[in-house]
Design an enzyme around this catalytic site. Structure first.
Site, PDB file in Angstrom:
ATOM      1  N   ASP A  11       0.831  -1.231  -0.148  1.00 32.57           N
ATOM      2  CA  ASP A  11      -0.136   0.002  -0.032  1.00 32.57           C
ATOM      3  C   ASP A  11       0.858   1.393   0.039  1.00 32.57           C
ATOM      4  O   ASP A  11       1.754   1.292   1.018  1.00 32.57           O
ATOM      5  CB  ASP A  11      -0.900  -0.183   1.080  1.00 32.57           C
ATOM      6  CG  ASP A  11      -1.985  -1.132   1.073  1.00 32.57           C
ATOM      7  OD1 ASP A  11      -2.197  -1.801   0.141  1.00 32.57           O
ATOM      8  OD2 ASP A  11      -2.490  -1.529   2.284  1.00 32.57           O
ATOM      9  N   ASP A 130     -13.715  -4.003  -2.301  1.00 27.32           N
ATOM     10  CA  ASP A 130     -13.573  -3.646  -0.779  1.00 27.32           C
ATOM     11  C   ASP A 130     -15.053  -4.059  -0.253  1.00 27.32           C
ATOM     12  O   ASP A 130     -15.864  -3.196  -0.942  1.00 27.32           O
ATOM     13  CB  ASP A 130     -12.975  -2.528  -0.654  1.00 27.32           C
ATOM     14  CG  ASP A 130     -11.597  -2.295  -1.112  1.00 27.32           C
ATOM     15  OD1 ASP A 130     -10.829  -3.335  -1.165  1.00 27.32           O
ATOM     16  OD2 ASP A 130     -11.086  -1.134  -1.313  1.00 27.32           O
TER      17      ASP A 130
END
Length: 252
Positions: A11, A130
């Site tokens: 990330d 997500d």
């Protein structure tokens, strides 16, 4: 059983690799290109870079990072975050990425999936989903987990497959960063609803969790961040564990 892929996830925020819990409380984990080199040496099968603020802050990906990574590693890698157009995809793939991952843009403009698959091939298009549990189902979120869409995760997974996505990167926001294990119920529900590969994401804390994602969740690949960045386990240790439990993995 086909060979299962182990994929470290990086990330990226402001050019640095970060990690948090439930998408919050981010801490610095290092330089993305250096970490990519490290994981390549460690035996990772692929890498995923997610620019976690790009979509929310409406900014494109740093092509420079893609070019440096492509020059440094020999394994496939995927770039996600801030990809909104075919020209964004082209720039990233031309810079050396093997695949692009789209999430918010796919929900806002599902035609982007079909167009990307037509122009570059389905094998280049990963749709990231997500989601959070809600009333016994799973609801899709976008913009780095900040915006609820009202979409059902399983129906959306079937839709992205129909539109031409080559893979689904499925993250349980409930499990993300907790190290308590993947949401195997979610994984199994999506994996059985689609034919394309599903990459499990969110919740890895020990090798056993990756085994559960593959066996119980029927995942085709497992993505993890904290356990690798913090060197709790190495990629090779995880692969040895999985191989010892009868799961086919690539061992160098």
């Amino acid at each position: 059983m086909l060979t299962k892929r182990i994929i470290p996830c990086l990330d990226v925020k402001g050019g640095r690799v970060v990690k948090g819990v439930n998408f919050k409380d981010l801490r610095d984990e290092g330089d993305p290109v250096e970490l990519a080199r490290y994981y390549d040496r460690e035996g990772a099968d692929e890498l995923v870079f997610l620019d976690i603020t790009a979509s929310a802050e409406n900014r494109g990906i740093v092509i420079d990072m893609v070019e440096k990574t492509a020059a440094s590693v020999f394994i496939p890698f995927t770039i996600g975050g801030g990809i909104r157009t075919i020209s964004d995809m082209k720039a990233i793939l031309n810079a050396g990425a093997d695949k692009v991952s789209i999430n918010s843009a796919a929900v806002k403009n599902p035609g982007l999936i079909a167009e990307g698959a037509r122009v570059f091939g389905s094998q280049c298009i990963v749709v990231a989903i997500d989601c959070c549990r809600k009333n016994g189902n799973w609801e899709v979120y976008i913009n780095g987990g900040r915006t609820v869409t009202g979409l059902d995760a399983i129906k959306w997974a079937q839709k992205v497959e129909e539109l031409g996505a080559g893979e689904i990167l499925l993250t349980s926001m409930d499990a993300d960063g907790t190290k308590d294990g993947y949401d195997t119920e979610l994984l199994a529900a999506v994996s059985t609803a689609v034919e394309i590969p599903v990459i499990a994401s969110g919740g890895a804390g020990m090798p056993e969790h990756l085994r559960e994602a593959i066996v119980e969740g029927q995942a085709d690949a497992v993505l993890a961040a904290s356990i690798f960045h913090e060197k709790t386990y190495s990629v090779s240790e995880v692969k040895e564990y999985l191989a010892g439990h009868g799961i086919p993995v690539r061992i160098e």
